[in-house]
Motif scaffolding. Structure first.
Motif, PDB file in Angstrom:
ATOM      1  N   LEU A  43       0.821  -1.207   0.000  1.00 40.76           N
ATOM      2  CA  LEU A  43       0.000   0.000   0.000  1.00 40.76           C
ATOM      3  C   LEU A  43       0.858   1.261   0.000  1.00 40.76           C
ATOM      4  O   LEU A  43       0.432   2.313  -0.476  1.00 40.76           O
ATOM      5  N   GLY A  44       2.056   1.159   0.546  1.00 34.76           N
ATOM      6  CA  GLY A  44       2.955   2.311   0.579  1.00 34.76           C
ATOM      7  C   GLY A  44       2.693   3.184   1.795  1.00 34.76           C
ATOM      8  O   GLY A  44       1.619   3.166   2.388  1.00 34.76           O
ATOM      9  N   GLY A  45       3.723   3.921   2.167  1.00 34.17           N
ATOM     10  CA  GLY A  45       3.609   4.818   3.313  1.00 34.17           C
ATOM     11  C   GLY A  45       3.987   4.167   4.629  1.00 34.17           C
ATOM     12  O   GLY A  45       3.934   4.815   5.683  1.00 34.17           O
ATOM     13  N   PHE A  46       4.362   2.882   4.565  1.00 30.95           N
ATOM     14  CA  PHE A  46       4.742   2.156   5.774  1.00 30.95           C
ATOM     15  C   PHE A  46       6.087   1.475   5.570  1.00 30.95           C
ATOM     16  O   PHE A  46       6.395   0.998   4.477  1.00 30.95           O
ATOM     17  N   GLU A  47       6.858   1.407   6.633  1.00 26.84           N
ATOM     18  CA  GLU A  47       8.124   0.677   6.616  1.00 26.84           C
ATOM     19  C   GLU A  47       8.080  -0.351   7.742  1.00 26.84           C
ATOM     20  O   GLU A  47       7.897   0.011   8.906  1.00 26.84           O
ATOM     21  N   ILE A  48       8.208  -1.619   7.401  1.00 19.65           N
ATOM     22  CA  ILE A  48       8.199  -2.688   8.400  1.00 19.65           C
ATOM     23  C   ILE A  48       9.609  -2.791   8.975  1.00 19.65           C
ATOM     24  O   ILE A  48      10.552  -3.142   8.268  1.00 19.65           O
ATOM     25  N   VAL A  49       9.756  -2.456  10.253  1.00 23.12           N
ATOM     26  CA  VAL A  49      11.087  -2.364  10.852  1.00 23.12           C
ATOM     27  C   VAL A  49      11.392  -3.527  11.794  1.00 23.12           C
ATOM     28  O   VAL A  49      12.480  -3.581  12.365  1.00 23.12           O
ATOM     29  N   GLY A  50      10.453  -4.444  11.966  1.00 24.34           N
ATOM     30  CA  GLY A  50      10.728  -5.586  12.826  1.00 24.34           C
ATOM     31  C   GLY A  50       9.525  -6.503  12.949  1.00 24.34           C
ATOM     32  O   GLY A  50       8.388  -6.048  12.829  1.00 24.34           O
ATOM     33  N   GLU A  51       9.795  -7.793  13.155  1.00 25.21           N
ATOM     34  CA  GLU A  51       8.738  -8.774  13.359  1.00 25.21           C
ATOM     35  C   GLU A  51       9.134  -9.704  14.496  1.00 25.21           C
ATOM     36  O   GLU A  51      10.322  -9.944  14.739  1.00 25.21           O
ATOM     37  N   GLY A  52       8.122 -10.218  15.197  1.00 29.53           N
ATOM     38  CA  GLY A  52       8.384 -11.154  16.278  1.00 29.53           C
ATOM     39  C   GLY A  52       7.179 -12.039  16.516  1.00 29.53           C
ATOM     40  O   GLY A  52       6.118 -11.828  15.914  1.00 29.53           O
ATOM     41  N   GLY A  53       7.349 -13.019  17.416  1.00 27.20           N
ATOM     42  CA  GLY A  53       6.272 -13.976  17.633  1.00 27.20           C
ATOM     43  C   GLY A  53       5.834 -14.148  19.069  1.00 27.20           C
ATOM     44  O   GLY A  53       4.955 -14.960  19.350  1.00 27.20           O
TER      45      GLY A  53
END
Length: 215
Positions: A27-37
């Protein structure tokens, strides 16, 4: 050019987590800077990812609500949005009390989620409309709601809950009612589910609230 909203996503279902990340990126306008569980991942990401918003699941290992409260206390500028399947008023109330900026059900579409996150990034707060109405109803008519849930309990479950509310352990309740301890434990599991509460303390408070009646 407007800077992208930095998002961290913590959910114990990798496919769901990856789907949210992919949708927001497209979609744009977002930056995914980390993921976790899990909750530990969430706390670690809060320290190092420098996210603007963190999406947290409630039922992930370690508990999303506890992680949210801990993160908000340590990082007040990091906005937390619970992305969950839980429609329980108790979960919503606990999340709001902890200071989250959003409570969103997982059935939300990607475009709607993007709009919510952009609003939260600007300082707004969001709760799924159906849950807002439910919470308001619970606040306005708590005695009626409590009584209707208590009415779902069997006579045996009510007897056990009354003793639990007096502070008795499962073993003590079993001795008092001439039952097996495992039978009491089974009944209490059903009581918690029927009353939509998380533990014995909340169940006891629920019972006392229904017995108090309107003021």
């Amino acid at each position: 050019m407007t800077a992208a909203v930095r998002i961290a996503i913590v959910d114990d279902h990798p496919l769901f987590r990856e789907g949210v990340a992919r949708s927001l990126a497209e979609l744009g306008g977002f930056e995914i800077v980390g993921e976790g569980g899990n909750a530990s991942d969430a706390v670690e990401l809060a320290e190092r990812a420098k996210a603007h918003i963190m999406l947290l699941d409630i039922s992930m290992p370690g508990g999303g609500l506890g992680a949210a409260a801990k993160i908000i206390a340590s990082h007040p500028n990091l906005k937390i949005v619970m992305l969950t399947v839980s429609e329980a008023s108790a979960d919503l109330a606990a999340a709001l009390k902890a200071g989250v900026h959003g409570y969103v059900l997982k059935g939300v579409g990607s475009n709607s989620l993007a709009e919510i996150l952009n609003a939260v990034a600007k300082g707004e707060r969001y709760v799924s409309p159906i849950l807002s109405a439910q919470l308001l109803n619970d606040l306005i008519r708590p005695e009626k709601n409590n009584a209707s849930l208590i009415a779902q309990l069997s006579e045996r479950e009510v007897d056990i809950l009354k003793l639990v509310s007096e502070g008795l352990s499962n073993k003590e309740v079993a001795k008092r009612l001439f039952l097996q301890e495992k039978t009491v434990k089974h009944h209490m599991t059903r009581v918690l589910a029927k009353l939509r509460v998380r533990n014995r303390t909340e169940a006891a408070l629920f019972l006392h609230g229904s017995m108090a009646g309107p003021k």
